[in-house]
Design a protein around this motif. Structure first.
Motif, short mmCIF file in Angstrom:
data_model
loop_
_atom_site.label_atom_id
_atom_site.label_comp_id
_atom_site.label_asym_id
_atom_site.label_seq_id
_atom_site.Cartn_x
_atom_site.Cartn_y
_atom_site.Cartn_z
N ASP A 213 0.78 -1.12 0.15
CA ASP A 213 0.11 0.05 -0.06
C ASP A 213 0.68 1.28 0.07
O ASP A 213 2.01 1.03 0.87
N GLU A 214 0.45 2.15 -0.79
CA GLU A 214 1.11 3.55 -0.73
C GLU A 214 0.49 4.61 0.12
O GLU A 214 1.01 5.64 0.36
N ARG A 215 -0.60 4.33 0.67
CA ARG A 215 -1.36 5.39 1.28
C ARG A 215 -0.88 5.32 2.62
O ARG A 215 -0.36 4.50 3.37
N SER A 216 -1.19 6.51 3.40
CA SER A 216 -1.06 6.73 4.76
C SER A 216 -2.34 7.26 5.23
O SER A 216 -3.05 8.06 4.74
N LEU A 217 -2.98 6.34 6.22
CA LEU A 217 -4.25 6.57 6.85
C LEU A 217 -4.05 7.29 8.08
O LEU A 217 -3.12 6.95 8.83
#
Length: 129
Positions: A67-71
């Motif tokens: 995953d490249e996302r930051s949540l």
């Protein structure tokens, strides 16, 4: 490439509160395999995301994917040189867990040894918390 299809089912009634995700570990074999898969992807913005999601025969399952996302609320870790993220809802379930990679004639894939499990089911992929 790892996908969300690589799952192991788990069951927990409530999230443990005394085991933070920062105590999650990756064996040398798992770290080597993740680094190899990341190299195959050819992107430097991906991290291994480890999550616990509803589903499976006992109510919860692990998910491992890039995953490249930051949540909001992510716990960001570097385990054996591997960038790992855990979302805030999954973090309590993963405290003290160890991710390993098995590559034998009988089985290949990632496994999670979770001390929060107190029992299992016949499928071998579920546990009770």
């Amino acid at each position: 490439m790892m996908t969300a299809a690589e799952t192991t089912t788990v069951e927990l009634i409530t999230a443990p509160t005394d085991a933070p995700a920062s105590s999650l570990t990756l064996t040398d074999g798992a770290a080597e395999k993740v680094r190899s898969l990341l190299d195959q992807e050819g992107r430097d913005d991906l991290r291994l995301r480890v999550a616990v999601q509803p589903g499976g025969c006992s109510g919860m399952q692990y998910q491992l994917f890039f995953d490249e996302r930051s949540l909001d609320g992510d716990v960001e870790l570097s385990l054996s040189g591997v960038p790992v993220v855990v979302d805030r809802m999954s973090a309590p379930y993963l405290g003290g867990a160890t991710i390993d990679f098995t590559d034998t004639i009988e089985q290949q894939g990632f496994t999670i040894d979770n001390p929060n499990a107190s029992g299992g089911c016949a499928c071998g992929n579920s546990f009770c918390g």
